[in-house]
Scaffold this active site. Sequence first.
Site, PDB file in Angstrom:
ATOM      1  N   LYS A  39      14.639  22.076 -11.327  1.00  0.00           N
ATOM      2  CA  LYS A  39      13.949  20.809 -11.552  1.00  0.00           C
ATOM      3  C   LYS A  39      14.804  19.807 -12.336  1.00  0.00           C
ATOM      4  O   LYS A  39      15.496  20.156 -13.275  1.00  0.00           O
ATOM      5  CB  LYS A  39      12.635  21.036 -12.316  1.00  0.00           C
ATOM      6  CG  LYS A  39      11.583  21.800 -11.548  1.00  0.00           C
ATOM      7  CD  LYS A  39      11.039  21.020 -10.362  1.00  0.00           C
ATOM      8  CE  LYS A  39      10.266  19.782 -10.767  1.00  0.00           C
ATOM      9  NZ  LYS A  39       9.050  20.108 -11.566  1.00  0.00           N
TER      10      LYS A  39
ATOM     11  N   SER B  93      12.846  22.043 -16.378  1.00  0.00           N
ATOM     12  CA  SER B  93      11.609  22.814 -16.435  1.00  0.00           C
ATOM     13  C   SER B  93      11.855  24.106 -17.206  1.00  0.00           C
ATOM     14  O   SER B  93      12.938  24.690 -17.138  1.00  0.00           O
ATOM     15  CB  SER B  93      11.129  23.129 -15.018  1.00  0.00           C
ATOM     16  OG  SER B  93      10.155  24.153 -15.034  1.00  0.00           O
TER      17      SER B  93
ATOM     18  N   GLU C 257       8.246   8.565 -16.852  1.00  0.00           N
ATOM     19  CA  GLU C 257       6.835   8.931 -16.935  1.00  0.00           C
ATOM     20  C   GLU C 257       6.244   8.559 -18.291  1.00  0.00           C
ATOM     21  O   GLU C 257       5.090   8.123 -18.390  1.00  0.00           O
ATOM     22  CB  GLU C 257       6.671  10.425 -16.664  1.00  0.00           C
ATOM     23  CG  GLU C 257       6.982  10.797 -15.209  1.00  0.00           C
ATOM     24  CD  GLU C 257       6.978  12.293 -14.969  1.00  0.00           C
ATOM     25  OE1 GLU C 257       6.832  13.050 -15.950  1.00  0.00           O
ATOM     26  OE2 GLU C 257       7.138  12.707 -13.808  1.00  0.00           O
TER      27      GLU C 257
ATOM     28  N   HIS D  97       0.830  -1.208   0.000  1.00  0.00           N
ATOM     29  CA  HIS D  97       0.000   0.000   0.000  1.00  0.00           C
ATOM     30  C   HIS D  97       0.867   1.262   0.000  1.00  0.00           C
ATOM     31  O   HIS D  97       0.428   2.325   0.444  1.00  0.00           O
ATOM     32  CB  HIS D  97      -0.955   0.029   1.192  1.00  0.00           C
ATOM     33  CG  HIS D  97      -1.789  -1.206   1.335  1.00  0.00           C
ATOM     34  ND1 HIS D  97      -2.966  -1.387   0.660  1.00  0.00           N
ATOM     35  CD2 HIS D  97      -1.584  -2.341   2.069  1.00  0.00           C
ATOM     36  CE1 HIS D  97      -3.477  -2.570   0.979  1.00  0.00           C
ATOM     37  NE2 HIS D  97      -2.647  -3.170   1.811  1.00  0.00           N
TER      38      HIS D  97
END
Length: 481
Positions: free
Chosen positions: A305, A299, A312, A178
């Site tokens: 960043k 970014s 992704e 979880h």
Amino acid sequence: MVTTMSTQPPAADATASSPKGGANKMWGGRFAKAPAELMAAINNSLPIDQRLLHEDIAGSIAHATMLGQVGIITDEEARTLCDGLAGIKADAIAGRLRFDDQAEDIHMAVEAALTERVGAVGGKLHTARSRNDQVATDFRLWLRTQCTAMHDKIKELQGVLLDHAEGHAHTVMPGFTHLQVAQPVSLAHHLLAYVHALGRDRTRFADAAKRMNECPLGAAALAGTPFPIDREATAAALGFDRPCGNAMDAVSARDFALETVSAAVIATTTLSRWAEEIVIWSNPRFGFVDLPDDWSTGSSIMPQKRNPDAAELIRAKPGVVLGSYVGLATIMKGLPMAYSKDLQEDKVTTFRAVDETTLAIDVMTAMTKSMTFSPDAMRDALEQGYPTATDLADHLVSAHGVPFRDAHAITGRIVRRAEAMRCALSQLPITEMQAEFPSITEAVRPKLDVTASMATRNSQGGTAPETTLNAIAAQRAQLSE
């Protein structure tokens, strides 16, 4: 008008135009008029199925050779056809091949180019076959090759994970359920979970390749042919195990494509799960893994960043591949026997699924190979979440004879005391434990160490270092077979 032929996905200029006069010379005897321009546009598949060029030539050479062997055409005619086809292949490899853009598909384009090279004898190539069995054969040949390639690429990724695992059998980290800290495990144990999952993905492609390895060639349109062909010969020449057993099924079946794309959906889902962990682990709040600059992006507005965009994008691939599966299944679901033109669309969906899956495997392999892990951050994360609570319950069972359900409840209350004191179980005073279970002693303390906890779990498939190293050796042996 001509277009340059490529064996790669088609360029924008590979579209067909409507014939300017007369009906299609390959099938137009019945027709007085050429197809309308829009009809030609929807009917043309050359920009897509040109990827089957080499398979189409291989199938045609096998067919022409067989026609000569059984005497349907002369040996000289068979040699002329095979030499002409070999010349087309050589021109394609050299980038010299040019096709008339009026060709409906790769099959008619090759036949037209052959006839232009060798003359009227080129028209004999299509004796005892149909485009129906021709495309089914080409498609199986192409997809069989792709299944083998994806199988081998997954094997390479498994090897990369095993390389990392071998160096981290003693690296302790939180195991999660979880996404909450559960029990101490080794990093190697975690990586091995993906090795096993990818092993199943790999064998699905092998199974699909094996099951599709029956040759449709010779089935003709749907009923076979009256010519005395030798289907065993063409099947053997093309590396198939046997001819397809029913001509109608041979030309209309696409379950082999559905099975392959299904395997791709499952494989990209496995990749997506590992990609999600990379996204989580590379977050500074975890800091378990470091992605180098060449596998990160920045970014446009936030200079600090470092985004795990490759991971992704892999995480998104199952959606794309599943879309291909749904598209292909929807095309197939209502088709009667035998061939219908709907089947022209099967390659659009299948090609995309294979392309996306291949890219995802390649990227994941390279990215995983380049990443480095942070054992210190992993160990630090074990200071939260009371990962040795189960070890405490097991101690009450083994050392004090407490039924496990009672031990579970006692341990839960001890954890609550540790939470109140804001300390780890290993730091909780023994008096606090004795308040819940008076018989407990300091003998429990070593059992609450995370490294000791990991080492005790030596059941088959467990996370103990020796067990894990044996598992790594076993997986390497499987990959070498």
